[in-house]
Scaffold this motif. Structure first.
Motif, short mmCIF file in Angstrom:
data_model
loop_
_atom_site.label_atom_id
_atom_site.label_comp_id
_atom_site.label_asym_id
_atom_site.label_seq_id
_atom_site.Cartn_x
_atom_site.Cartn_y
_atom_site.Cartn_z
N PRO A 183 0.85 -1.20 0.00
CA PRO A 183 0.00 0.00 0.00
C PRO A 183 0.89 1.25 0.00
O PRO A 183 2.00 1.24 0.53
N ARG A 184 0.36 2.31 -0.59
CA ARG A 184 1.16 3.51 -0.74
C ARG A 184 1.65 4.04 0.60
O ARG A 184 2.82 4.48 0.72
N PHE A 185 0.82 3.99 1.63
CA PHE A 185 1.21 4.50 2.95
C PHE A 185 2.42 3.76 3.49
O PHE A 185 3.40 4.36 3.94
N TRP A 186 2.38 2.41 3.45
CA TRP A 186 3.49 1.62 3.97
C TRP A 186 4.72 1.72 3.08
O TRP A 186 5.85 1.59 3.56
N LEU A 187 4.49 1.95 1.80
CA LEU A 187 5.62 2.18 0.90
C LEU A 187 6.39 3.43 1.32
O LEU A 187 7.62 3.42 1.38
N TRP A 188 5.66 4.49 1.62
CA TRP A 188 6.31 5.74 2.05
C TRP A 188 6.96 5.59 3.42
O TRP A 188 8.06 6.11 3.65
#
Length: 254
Positions: free
Chosen positions: A180-185
């Protein structure tokens, strides 16, 4: 441009009233002080000529001590000897101290170091006359202002380095894992902090010296370093920023 001036006074015992009136000369009082800057400066042949001219204006004798990359120590009894030094490879100057003498007493000490975080350029001085001190401080500040490199990479290098690591890490993780984008960041941020902590000291030491002793053979070396550094950094940064923008845009449109 902000310079930091530290004042220390030492001399014969004077009443508070006389000290407030600034009565120095009649009592042989001395004023010690220091001027330093953490900005990067370029000491090429022309700037060294200026430095020698400033020191000679206030001192009757000069001496220079240099420490090189191979941990050698060299004493130069004149400016002419110093500027003739080849300044080559492992013999490149890493620290330089200039001593200005007046009547066999040290009056001015200028210290310059390539290492960051150690006040790369410092002038310690001792004057008896406040008017002479005021002119000297003005001369030194003007000299440091002219000598500073003022490059974008040196001024914003920390932020740009962190951004570059973050972009590279994000793209690598995006290609290797489906997150997910959040965990990627979040993961990219953690890796960026760790990588920056490990690499920043080495990068600043090797690629961003606080002082460039750019004469002799070192002149060509520093020119190549600056050009290579700018080409690589901006090429890589721009390429990855374009790639990131394209990736984000494709994710939105598709």
């Amino acid at each position: 441009m902000e310079y930091i001036v530290k004042i220390r006074r030492a001399g014969r015992s004077l009443s508070a009233e006389r000290m407030e009136r600034g009565v120095w000369g009649d009592y042989g009082m001395k004023k010690n002080g220091a001027i330093f800057t953490e900005d990067s400066i370029m000491l090429d042949k022309s700037r060294m000529d200026e430095l020698c001219e400033i020191l000679s204006k206030y001192c009757t004798g000069l001496e220079f001590q240099a420490h090189t990359l191979d941990n050698s120590s060299i004493t130069f009894e004149s400016y002419a000897e110093l500027i003739r030094y080849k300044n080559f490879k492992k013999g490149r100057i890493a620290r330089l101290t200039a001593f200005g003498y007046q009547d066999n007493n040290i009056k001015i000490v200028g210290m310059f170091s390539t290492e960051r975080g150690k006040n790369g350029s410092i002038f310690d001085y001792t004057f008896r006359r406040p008017d002479e001190e005021a002119v000297f401080c003005r001369d030194v500040r003007d000299f440091l202002e002219r000598a500073k490199t003022g490059g974008v990479l040196e001024k914003y290098g920390d932020a740009l380095l962190a951004l570059l690591v973050f972009v590279i890490t994000s793209l690598l993780l995006r290609g290797l894992f489906s997150l997910p984008r959040f965990w990627l960041w979040v993961l990219s941020g953690i890796i960026t902090l760790l990588a920056y902590w490990v690499l920043s000291g080495w990068i600043w030491k090797k690629l961003f010296p606080a002082v460039y002793f750019s004469w002799g053979e070192a002149e060509a070396y520093y020119k190549r370093l600056i050009q290579w550094r700018e080409n690589v950094f901006w090429s890589v940064l721009i390429a990855f920023m374009v790639g990131l923008a394209a990736s984000l845009l494709s994710g939105i449109l598709l």
